[in-house]
Design an enzyme around this catalytic site. Structure first.
Site, PDB file in Angstrom:
ATOM      1  N   ASP A  42       0.785  -1.248   0.000  1.00 30.41           N
ATOM      2  CA  ASP A  42       0.000   0.000   0.000  1.00 30.41           C
ATOM      3  C   ASP A  42       0.817   1.299   0.000  1.00 30.41           C
ATOM      4  O   ASP A  42       1.800   1.403   0.728  1.00 30.41           O
ATOM      5  CB  ASP A  42      -0.864   0.097   1.261  1.00 30.41           C
ATOM      6  CG  ASP A  42      -1.573  -1.169   1.614  1.00 30.41           C
ATOM      7  OD1 ASP A  42      -1.561  -2.116   0.828  1.00 30.41           O
ATOM      8  OD2 ASP A  42      -2.144  -1.215   2.723  1.00 30.41           O
ATOM      9  N   GLU A 226     -10.378  -2.379   4.302  1.00 30.53           N
ATOM     10  CA  GLU A 226      -9.047  -1.832   4.585  1.00 30.53           C
ATOM     11  C   GLU A 226      -8.901  -0.453   3.952  1.00 30.53           C
ATOM     12  O   GLU A 226      -9.634  -0.087   3.026  1.00 30.53           O
ATOM     13  CB  GLU A 226      -7.963  -2.774   4.039  1.00 30.53           C
ATOM     14  CG  GLU A 226      -8.002  -4.154   4.699  1.00 30.53           C
ATOM     15  CD  GLU A 226      -6.882  -5.102   4.287  1.00 30.53           C
ATOM     16  OE1 GLU A 226      -6.346  -5.787   5.164  1.00 30.53           O
ATOM     17  OE2 GLU A 226      -6.549  -5.161   3.095  1.00 30.53           O
TER      18      GLU A 226
HETATM   19  C1  FRU Z   1      -3.828  -3.618   2.859  1.00 29.75           C
HETATM   20  C2  FRU Z   1      -3.179  -4.020   4.175  1.00 29.75           C
HETATM   21  C3  FRU Z   1      -3.527  -3.023   5.252  1.00 29.75           C
HETATM   22  C4  FRU Z   1      -2.389  -3.160   6.218  1.00 29.75           C
HETATM   23  C5  FRU Z   1      -1.224  -3.420   5.299  1.00 29.75           C
HETATM   24  C6  FRU Z   1      -0.183  -4.333   5.850  1.00 29.75           C
HETATM   25  O1  FRU Z   1      -3.193  -4.122   1.728  1.00 29.75           O
HETATM   26  O2  FRU Z   1      -3.558  -5.328   4.521  1.00 29.75           O
HETATM   27  O3  FRU Z   1      -4.798  -3.241   5.839  1.00 29.75           O
HETATM   28  O4  FRU Z   1      -2.219  -2.014   6.985  1.00 29.75           O
HETATM   29  O5  FRU Z   1      -1.753  -3.979   4.113  1.00 29.75           O
HETATM   30  O6  FRU Z   1       0.928  -4.408   4.993  1.00 29.75           O
END
Ligand code: FRU
Length: 475
Positions: A42, A226
């Protein structure tokens, strides 16, 4: 309109030879950001400060797969030329740094800045490791600040600042809300991921947070929620503004696996109210209809109502298996967002990619007008000197755009990868305009002035530099 270029290209492929998968230089994009030699997921902490765009990102500083989550860092002055910087927040024995946002605290509300200084404040999720003495297994929100324009970061000693004793509370997006009489306040959105809820909080100092409201579950609920975002956008050609909430979910995305939905509605400083609360999963609007567009969030600190997002161009179904090395995964191009009212009376998001001003070797942009009158159907074949191709189909009768990547090169690294994905076209006139961006392993298609986008990653044995358009029989 029939053209046989594609067939000739396929014939030539026999002599092309094989490319060693995983290290082929042509798979590395030249305008999309990828880490030099490590994993990324992300985008985090997107913020514009003093003319520099900061792109932090979920990063494994020690490897090419998801793990050791830290905040990597890259900077740019034009959004398409990125310089990777030292890791900003490095995982520790007791804590990983999950996704979050960053703000410019120019009012020094948190008190981190000394005289003449401005603090950049990162609000991130502390994902506590088993070795943590008291918080193992929990996710809570924490602060770090930088007094040198993002170069070095200090973790706040009072962390975490917001703890719900939850194992799935993450991805804080913080912005300054000032649509009120009075001084305004910080608003945080975060998710209770498993409950499929966005929880909203407010604060005056980024340290003490009070619950405002809870949104969801709503519309697409097939996975964990998310990486939420919330911002205001004007509706083009009107004097109306609306609020847009983004919620990524995995699995349960429109094309399978990870996807990003959005809601248009109102936000009164406390509660977000969507226009169409009761529509269920079929009523979901999607920011992208490809398999590879996840966790998009927008930059803070951008003036003039401009709203620029970046997403992660992959899918949790196979993200750890994609055939590049030593780097793995890229971001999408930054996109400028707008809102338009479509003929069906809905306010919808339109997106436009930020592209380099100059020609860049390795980056191909096709601007196409595909005839659509009388329900015609066309294939747009993206190919190169090798055997591999992606076939886009514009079906004016069905009002769809389809992408078939089953013959796009290396598709065998995961059974979920080869796919045919279909997107709706909401506003079909006598032509359908397409902007197709091909950059290394990333392919982004923008249709109907950006009302529909479709992002796919592909791993061809040679760059897909050519396009062939041909009319085919209606389905
Ligand atoms: C989304 C996620 C988020 C988390 C991060 C961990 O892709 O699962 O919810 O903060 O990636 O790398």
């Amino acid at each position: 309109m029939t053209d046989t270029t594609v067939d000739r290209a396929r014939d030539r492929a026999a002599t092309h030879g094989t490319t060693e998968h995983g290290s082929a230089a042509h798979l590395r994009p030249v305008a999309h950001f990828a880490a030099r030699d490590t994993w990324l997921n992300d985008p985090n902490g997107l913020v514009l400060h003093d003319g520099t765009w900061h792109l932090f990102f979920q990063n494994n500083p020690e490897g090419g797969t998801h793990g050791n989550l830290s905040w990597g860092h890259a900077t740019s002055t034009d959004l398409v030329t990125w310089t990777e910087q030292p890791v900003a927040l490095r995982h520790t024995a007791t804590e990983e740094f999950f996704s979050g946002s960053a703000v410019v605290d120019d009012r020094n509300t948190a008190g981190f800045a000394g005289p003449g200084q401005t603090a950049l404040v990162a609000i991130y999720t502390s994902a506590y490791r088993p070795a943590h003495p008291t918080l193992a297994g929990r996710q809570a929100q924490s602060l770090a600040y930088s007094l040198d324009d993002g170069r070095t970061w200090t973790r706040y000693e009072g962390n975490p600042v917001l703890d719900r004793a939850s194992a799935n509370f993450r991805d804080p997006k913080v912005f300054w809300y000032d649509d009120v009489a009075g001084p305004g306040y910080w608003v945080m959105l975060a998710v209770e991921a498993v409950d499929r809820q966005v929880v909203l909080y407010r604060s005056d100092d980024l340290k003490q947070w009070d619950h405002l409201s809870t949104f969801g579950p709503a519309h697409a609920t097939g996975g964990v929620w998310e990486c939420p975002d919330l911002f205001r956008l004007p509706v083009r050609g009107t004097d109306r503004t609306r609020w847009v909430m983004i919620v990524s979910l995995n699995p349960g995305g429109v094309a399978g696996g990870s996807g990003a939905q959005y809601f248009v509605g109102d936000f009164d400083g406390t509660t977000f109210t969507p226009d169409r609360p009761g529509d269920g999963p079929q009523g979901a609007d999607w920011l992208d209809h490809g398999r590879d567009y996840y966790a998009p969030v927008s930059f803070n600190g951008v003036p003039d109502g401009r709203r620029v997002t970046v997403g992660w161009a992959s899918n949790w179904d196979y993200a750890n298996d994609t055939p590049t090395a030593p780097w793995r995964s890229t971001m999408s191009l930054p996109r400028e967002l707008g809102l338009v009212r479509t003929p069906d009376g809905r306010d919808r998001v339109v997106q436009r990619p930020v592209l380099p001003q100059e020609d860049r070797e390795g980056l191909v942009v096709h601007e196409l007008e595909i005839p659509a009158e009388g329900g015609r159907r066309h294939e747009i074949v993206l190919h190169g000197e090798g055997p591999d191709a992606v076939v886009l189909t514009v079906d004016a009768a069905a009002r769809t755009l389809t992408s078939d990547r089953r013959g796009s090169g290396d598709v065998g690294f995961h059974p979920g990868f080869p796919s045919v994905d279909t997107a709706p076209l909401h506003d079909v006139g006598t032509t359908v305009d397409l902007t197709v961006v091909v950059d290394g392993c990333v392919l982004e298609v923008y249709a109907c002035a950006g009302l529909t986008t479709l992002t796919q990653i592909v791993f061809p044995s040679a760059p897909l530099t050519q396009v062939t358009v041909r009319e085919v029989a209606a389905a």
